[in-house]
Design a protein around this motif. Structure first.
Motif, mmCIF file in Angstrom:
data_model
loop_
_atom_site.group_PDB
_atom_site.id
_atom_site.type_symbol
_atom_site.label_atom_id
_atom_site.label_comp_id
_atom_site.label_asym_id
_atom_site.label_seq_id
_atom_site.Cartn_x
_atom_site.Cartn_y
_atom_site.Cartn_z
ATOM 1 N N SER A 163 -2.051 -1.275 2.247
ATOM 2 C CA SER A 163 -2.987 -2.456 1.325
ATOM 3 C C SER A 163 -3.657 -3.225 2.556
ATOM 4 C CB SER A 163 -2.313 -2.985 0.167
ATOM 5 O OG SER A 163 -3.064 -3.857 -0.405
ATOM 6 N N GLN A 164 -2.749 -3.844 3.345
ATOM 7 C CA GLN A 164 -3.117 -4.731 4.394
ATOM 8 C C GLN A 164 -4.205 -3.963 5.194
ATOM 9 O OE1 GLN A 164 -0.327 -7.703 6.160
ATOM 10 N NE2 GLN A 164 1.012 -5.846 5.350
ATOM 11 N N PRO A 171 -15.696 -5.338 1.085
ATOM 12 C CA PRO A 171 -15.894 -4.305 0.429
ATOM 13 C C PRO A 171 -17.025 -3.251 0.854
ATOM 14 C CG PRO A 171 -15.638 -6.108 -0.903
ATOM 15 C CD PRO A 171 -15.667 -6.382 0.472
ATOM 16 N N GLU A 172 -17.959 -3.759 1.447
ATOM 17 C CA GLU A 172 -19.330 -3.040 1.893
ATOM 18 C C GLU A 172 -19.142 -2.538 3.376
ATOM 19 O OE1 GLU A 172 -19.928 -7.501 3.122
ATOM 20 O OE2 GLU A 172 -19.283 -6.410 1.341
ATOM 21 N N PHE A 394 -8.547 5.056 -3.172
ATOM 22 C CA PHE A 394 -7.452 4.278 -3.776
ATOM 23 C C PHE A 394 -7.789 2.768 -3.649
ATOM 24 C CE2 PHE A 394 -5.747 7.511 -6.001
ATOM 25 C CZ PHE A 394 -5.185 7.253 -6.959
ATOM 26 N N ALA A 395 -7.738 2.521 -2.074
ATOM 27 C CA ALA A 395 -8.075 1.207 -1.534
ATOM 28 C C ALA A 395 -9.384 0.273 -1.989
ATOM 29 C CB ALA A 395 -7.609 1.084 0.017
ATOM 30 N N LYS A 396 -10.416 1.394 -1.896
ATOM 31 C CA LYS A 396 -11.678 0.815 -2.244
ATOM 32 C C LYS A 396 -12.032 0.590 -3.534
ATOM 33 C CE LYS A 396 -15.116 3.926 -2.450
ATOM 34 N NZ LYS A 396 -16.337 4.932 -2.016
ATOM 35 N N VAL A 397 -11.371 1.379 -4.388
ATOM 36 C CA VAL A 397 -11.739 1.336 -5.913
ATOM 37 C C VAL A 397 -10.772 0.240 -6.520
ATOM 38 C CG1 VAL A 397 -12.037 2.748 -8.044
ATOM 39 C CG2 VAL A 397 -12.856 3.684 -5.884
ATOM 40 N N ILE A 402 -5.294 -6.765 -8.544
ATOM 41 C CA ILE A 402 -3.962 -5.741 -8.305
ATOM 42 C C ILE A 402 -4.001 -4.881 -7.247
ATOM 43 C CG2 ILE A 402 -3.742 -6.472 -10.508
ATOM 44 C CD1 ILE A 402 -4.650 -3.949 -11.389
ATOM 45 N N ASN A 403 -4.545 -5.067 -6.133
ATOM 46 C CA ASN A 403 -4.857 -4.045 -5.270
ATOM 47 C C ASN A 403 -3.407 -3.380 -4.584
ATOM 48 O OD1 ASN A 403 -5.323 -3.173 -1.970
ATOM 49 N ND2 ASN A 403 -7.208 -2.858 -3.142
#
Length: 483
Positions: A163-164, A171-172, A394-397, A402-403
């Motif tokens: 996640s880090q 995001p972009e 998954f990391a993007k969406v 709650i990432n």
């Protein structure tokens, strides 16, 4: 970007030549923190996969034999849990339970990170717990306690370090998918080295020497992570002012569409991963018995098959990433789900190579390495299209609020896969070898069809949800500009 953050155009720290800008491109064109995270993960995987490469061989060749199994604290209760089975089926069942549990506890680790400790402190606690577990593996009496420490420690470590990686980028920022390819290169570097060191020590010198070496590797990873703290993403736990705490991300209504779509992907991913993860279970047992591993009169350690797989995987992770960089300059690059579908097709072809190896070798003869090598080549192409890409997806969406928890849910796919690996691996002794590997080709094929259906039915909704989030971020950026 939160309401209190300046826009990129007005933020002086983003101007070319500043310290922030240099750190953002300091590691292969990526943030400096990615280097620390990748090397930390490389050493953690060195210890994890070194131990895992030895686990089934250790149980079948020593620990579960008379004179040793009696020394394991609590073993009779565990054996009763599995219905009193012995030998290879019991070893496969224990491996499956352990490997599945390792991927269940990241949900707890994600919750601890999101709500209690923060990602950094959770990763540190996980690394320390895993180091203790590796050293406890050096003693027969603490075997089950060691597995418990490894399961709990990995749960705190895995999802939060991944996640880090995603949190290093806005995001972009299109570098995110490339960053996860680099992250997986670090993982496979550890996997390449671990059987050569941990595996060789375990098989040639003594099992406990191998497990001890895995513990040392975990300590090295811990030291690297501590050294890189200042380059890691800032967490909302570190916010100093009331305004910053108020700006911590919150769930929006459209976020739930993305969460539901990702949850639906989890069981499909679980089935898709089974063929790859069987490499550490029945495949090693089969290779130990049936493959011609003799070189210059000496039998090579069976665990070196894991190194072979890792070398090929690293090559194709880099190759596939470079291919899509080249392809993207000429045509539209496939989206993440399409890449996963391509990966499923290669996984089917890889398993058919094992079917060919079993069906074309006369009884009583050793299997040459042509078909196994072809299996590793094709399976690794599938791996490069599937695991890093699915994690990047998954990391993007996953909603920012709650990432870490959602990435913890991602590892449920590995929980399900490894539970299946352990269960199906128990059939290896009684099932014809050709049928056993044909079954695994079927797993990959069914998953590929399911991914295709997912893309047709829910793919556009997932993209729409991601687009909504970006539009909200743009609106936040406009609102934060001074009048």
């Amino acid at each position: 970007m939160t309401l209190t953050e300046p826009t990129p155009e007005l933020d002086p720290s983003t101007r070319s030549g500043t310290t922030s800008d240099r750190h953002d491109r300091a590691f292969l064109g990526h943030p400096k923190g990615l280097g620390y995270l990748a090397f930390t993960e490389a050493w953690e995987r060195f210890s994890f996969y070194g131990m895992q490469a030895l686990l089934v061989l250790y149980m079948t060749k020593e620990l579960l034999l008379a004179g040793h199994v009696e020394n394991v604290a609590g073993f009779e209760a565990l054996r009763a849990f599995y219905g009193g089975i012995d030998g290879q089926p019991l070893a496969s069942a224990i491996f499956g339970t352990y490997a599945a549990s390792v991927y269940l506890t990241p949900i707890l680790g994600g919750f601890l990170a999101d709500r209690v400790l923060g990602k950094r402190r959770t990763v540190l606690l996980g690394a320390i717990t895993m180091a203790v577990g590796h050293f406890l593996m050096a003693f027969e009496v603490t075997f089950l306690l060691a597995l418990l420490c490894l399961v709990l420690g990995s749960g705190m470590f895995k999802g939060n370090i991944a996640s880090q990686v995603g949190s290093l980028y806005k995001p972009e920022d299109l570098r995110r998918a490339d960053a996860f390819q680099i992250f997986y290169l670090g993982i496979n570097a550890g996997v390449i080295a671990s059987p050569l060191v941990v595996g060789t020590l375990g098989e040639k010198v003594g099992w406990h020497w191998g497990f001890g070496a895995a513990g040392v590797g975990m300590l090295i990873g811990l030291a690297i992570y501590v050294a890189g703290q200042k380059y890691l993403p800032r967490e909302h736990f570190e916010a100093q002012g009331r305004a910053e705490r108020a700006a911590a991300p919150r769930l929006q209504r459209h976020d739930w569409t993305a969460v539901v779509a990702l949850i639906l992907l989890i069981p499909v991913l679980a089935v898709a991963i089974v063929p790859n993860n069987q490499i550490f279970n029945a495949y090693l047992i089969w290779g130990d018995r049936a493959f011609d591993l003799t070189f210059m009169g000496t039998k090579l350690p069976t665990s070196w098959l894991v190194t072979l797989d890792a070398v090929v995987s690293v090559s194709f992770l880099a190759g596939v990433a470079l291919f899509y960089r080249w392809y993207g300059k000429r045509r539209r690059e496939p989206d993440e789900v399409t890449k996963i579908i391509i990966g499923s097709a290669f996984s089917v072809l890889g398993m058919l190579c094992l079917v060919a190896a079993a069906s074309t070798t006369p009884p009583g003869e050793k299997i040459g390495l042509f078909w196994p090598v072809m299996f590793h080549l094709l399976n690794s192409i599938g791996f490069a299209h599937m695991l890093p890409v699915s994690l990047a997806l998954f990391a993007k969406v996953a909603p920012k609020a709650i990432n870490a928890t959602v990435i913890g849910l991602y590892y449920l796919a590995f929980f399900g896969a490894n539970a299946l690996v352990g269960y199906v691996g128990g059939w290896f002794e009684t099932m014809p070898t050709t049928s056993f590997w044909l079954l695994h080709a079927g797993f990959a094929a069914v998953a590929g069809v399911a991914f295709l259906a997912f893309k047709l039915v829910l793919g556009k909704r997932m993209v729409a949800s991601d687009t909504d989030e970006r539009e909200q971020l743009e609106a936040d950026a406009l609102a934060s500009r001074p009048v």
